[in-house]
Design a protein around this motif. Structure first.
Motif, PDB file in Angstrom:
ATOM      1  N   VAL A 146       0.841  -1.200   0.000  1.00 20.42           N
ATOM      2  CA  VAL A 146       0.000   0.000   0.000  1.00 20.42           C
ATOM      3  C   VAL A 146       0.876   1.251   0.000  1.00 20.42           C
ATOM      4  N   THR A 162      -8.576  -1.687  -0.824  1.00 13.78           N
ATOM      5  CA  THR A 162      -7.194  -1.292  -0.549  1.00 13.78           C
ATOM      6  C   THR A 162      -6.227  -2.279  -1.182  1.00 13.78           C
ATOM      7  N   GLY A 168      -3.736   4.156   0.060  1.00 13.74           N
ATOM      8  CA  GLY A 168      -4.624   4.467   1.181  1.00 13.74           C
ATOM      9  C   GLY A 168      -3.926   5.252   2.258  1.00 13.74           C
ATOM     10  N   ASP A 172      -6.607   2.353   6.127  1.00 13.76           N
ATOM     11  CA  ASP A 172      -6.663   1.343   5.071  1.00 13.76           C
ATOM     12  C   ASP A 172      -5.608   0.258   5.282  1.00 13.76           C
TER      13      ASP A 172
END
Length: 292
Positions: A146, A162, A168, A172
């Motif tokens: 992420v 996500t 995010g 998230d």
């Protein structure tokens, strides 16, 4: 280390609107409190409190009919002045041996779709060692997968989204890690609160409320932080739940836009030489109303 925590939130009001707030430090910090937090309301309004099913302190009020509502809170806590240390006991309990209270944290929830991520979780982590190494492997993956980006934040993003989008904010990261843990039969619950920057080199990002999670390992709840993925000094819990829907800082049952907010989490001046900071950010305002 004496740590100051607090905030100021300013909402716009156009009609009397009921609000549900979750803005206190968690009762688990009771033994660390030097100056207790007290929610201040301007203009003064009737305020009531209760504890929800997860042990979080909640407040209720009705906003003014027009103008602005300012909520503020400050507390002083005596916390450990060193980075977090992982507990030695980290075994993973079979589902049939889990305490009853843990079972709800194995199930899917509003933001954590275990059904959509179960196959993926077992493919990626099914051969990893049980217990803390498996949870840490999940955190390492989420931390790499992420990309943190406030500009692409949205309050409706789920764990599956996500995973699919790879972008995010801290909530998230936490949702994705929680969902993957639950898919691997590891109870996991979402947490929100403050994290200081003590011990970190500058430059510092704007201070905000933060999200992480706890996993049931070694017969106790243990802290994991896939966003930062490193031990921190000065972590202060505000609320726990199944996901962000259970621990929203504010729920308004009508139009009450958040127009300004600031957060502080720093060593108390005169007791520590480490630098802290509190930075107001109106850009992040949309993230504080229904997220943690």
């Amino acid at each position: 280390m004496n740590l100051r925590v607090g905030f100021e939130l300013v909402f716009g009001c156009s009609q009397p609107t009921p609000m549900l707030l979750m803005l206190h430090t968690h009762a688990s910090h009771a033994n660390e409190v030097l100056v207790p937090d007290r929610l201040l309301v301007d203009p003064p309004l009737p305020l009531t409190h209760y504890y929800d099913a997860f042990g979080n302190c909640c407040s209720r009020l009705v906003t003014p009919s027009h103008g602005f509502l300012t909520l503020s809170n400050h507390a002083l806590l005596d916390v450990a002045g060193r980075p977090e240390v992982a507990p030695l006991d980290s075994y993973q309990s079979p589902v049939e041996h889990l305490p009853d209270e843990c079972l709800q944290f194995l199930l899917g929830s509003r933001y954590c779709e275990t059904d959509l991520l179960s196959n993926t979780a077992w493919q990626m982590f099914g051969n990893s060692p049980l217990g803390r190494p498996r949870v840490q492997a999940i955190c390492d993956y989420v931390h790499r997968h992420v990309v943190f980006d406030y500009q692409q934040a949205r309050p409706t993003r789920t764990a599956f989204e996500t995973w699919r989008e790879g972008v995010g904010v801290c909530r998230d990261y936490a949702h994705l890690a929680v969902a993957l843990c639950r898919a691997m039969n590891i109870p996991a619950r979402y947490c929100s609160g403050y994290i200081s920057d003590v011990g970190l080199p500058p430059p510092y990002a704007p201070m905000d409320f933060c999200a992480w999670f706890e996993a049931w390992l070694g017969g106790r709840w243990q802290t994991f932080d896939p966003r930062n993925n490193a031990p921190r000094t000065g972590r202060v819990l505000m609320a726990r739940g199944r996901d962000a829907a259970d621990v929203a800082l504010s729920n308004a049952f009508g139009p009450t836009p958040l127009v300004k907010f600031s957060v502080i989490c720093e060593p108390d001046a005169g007791t520590e030489s480490l630098a802290g900071r509190a930075v107001a950010s109106t850009q992040q305002a949309s993230q504080a109303t229904s997220t943690s």
